[in-house]
Enzyme design. Structure first.
Site, PDB file in Angstrom:
ATOM      1  N   GLY A   1       0.746  -1.399  -0.384  1.00  0.00           N
ATOM      2  CA  GLY A   1       0.173  -0.201  -0.511  1.00  0.00           C
ATOM      3  C   GLY A   1       0.949   0.971   0.212  1.00  0.00           C
ATOM      4  O   GLY A   1       0.301   2.519  -0.245  1.00  0.00           O
TER       5      GLY A   1
ATOM      6  N   GLU B   1       2.876  -8.855  -2.408  1.00  0.00           N
ATOM      7  CA  GLU B   1       1.387  -9.059  -1.606  1.00  0.00           C
ATOM      8  C   GLU B   1       1.263 -11.130  -2.158  1.00  0.00           C
ATOM      9  O   GLU B   1       0.407 -11.912  -1.842  1.00  0.00           O
ATOM     10  CB  GLU B   1       0.062  -8.650  -2.266  1.00  0.00           C
ATOM     11  CG  GLU B   1      -0.467  -6.843  -1.653  1.00  0.00           C
ATOM     12  CD  GLU B   1       0.749  -5.908  -2.225  1.00  0.00           C
ATOM     13  OE1 GLU B   1       0.668  -4.874  -1.644  1.00  0.00           O
ATOM     14  OE2 GLU B   1       1.457  -6.305  -3.346  1.00  0.00           O
TER      15      GLU B   1
END
Length: 258
Positions: free
Chosen positions: A109, A132
């Site tokens: 993020g 991720e």
């Protein structure tokens, strides 16, 4: 706000994500605060440039908050992704120029929110990455979309599929960072760039931002038509008259429009 700090001086807002104990990781509360903060800034006429950074010397934003996500359901995961989508779109489309001062780890993020900014200036200790898939998920805050648009599909796929973390110089080489500077000089460099941008026609800069952001998401002909429309709109401003007159008179322009 619990997780953000904002200081406004000389028409520059410095927004700091302030969760140092978690390396400024983005949880739902922080995303909601960012959304509210960006909404407020976009309406303020006393802010022309926004510098986004993280607290501390180690991390810009180390990612999304895994402790919140570990037991999340599919519906909760999607809700978090949509919350980030809305907040980051506000950052990306606000009329003000936005600069990410990447002062350390920009992972997951963190990399994604930096890519929603117009310009990324990295400290020499910065690290970028999208880890991720190594956690059994995929980038969900814009990583699959903005990274491919910035560095190309092939490079984006490599970074996302391998979870490789790259340093600031490699980020600069592939176009993910605009500039790399010593960490001690990062904020001053960002402010100097902000002041340089503010010396130009602020309304013209905001129109140019709209033309780039919107035009690059459409076909060339439509983008050129949009550019012509916004070019014409700029002719309605005092800045156009002042800028061109000053050029002809060989003096510095006093540009005032936002």
């Amino acid at each position: 706000m619990n997780n953000l700090l904002m200081e406004v001086e000389n028409e520059i807002a410095v927004v700091t994500i302030n969760r140092p104990k978690s390396l400024n990781a983005l949880n739902s509360e922080t995303l909601a605060e960012l959304d509210a903060c960006f909404s407020e800034i976009s309406e303020r006429k006393d802010i022309k440039v926004v510098i986004l950074t993280g607290s501390g010397a180690k991390a810009f934003v180390a990612g999304a908050d895994i402790s919140e996500m570990v037991n999340a359901t599919p519906a909760e995961g999607r809700k978090m992704g949509m919350l980030a989508k809305e907040a980051f779109l506000k950052l990306e489309t606000m009329p003000q120029v936005t600069i990410a001062a990447v002062n350390g780890f920009a992972l997951g993020g963190g990399c994604e929110i930096s890519m929603a900014c117009d310009i990324r200036i990295a400290s020499d200790n910065a690290k970028f990455g999208q880890p991720e898939t190594g956690l059994g998920i995929l980038p969900g805050f814009g990583g699959t979309q903005r990274l491919a648009r910035l560095v190309g599909k092939g490079r984006a796929k490599e970074l996302i599929f391998t979870c490789d973390m790259i340093d600031a110089n490699e980020a600069y080489r592939i176009g993910l960072a605009n500039k790399v500077v010593p960490q001690a000089e990062l904020l001053d460099t960002c402010k100097a760039m902000a002041e340089k941008i503010m010396s130009k026609g602020s309304y013209a800069v905001s129109l140019a931002k709209e033309a780039i952001n919107t035009g690059t998401e459409t076909d060339l002909s439509s983008g050129l038509t949009l550019e012509a429309d916004l070019f014409g709109l700029a002719f309605s401003t005092d800045d156009k008259k002042e800028g061109m007159t000053a050029f002809l008179e060989k003096r510095k322009a006093n540009l005032t429009d936002f």
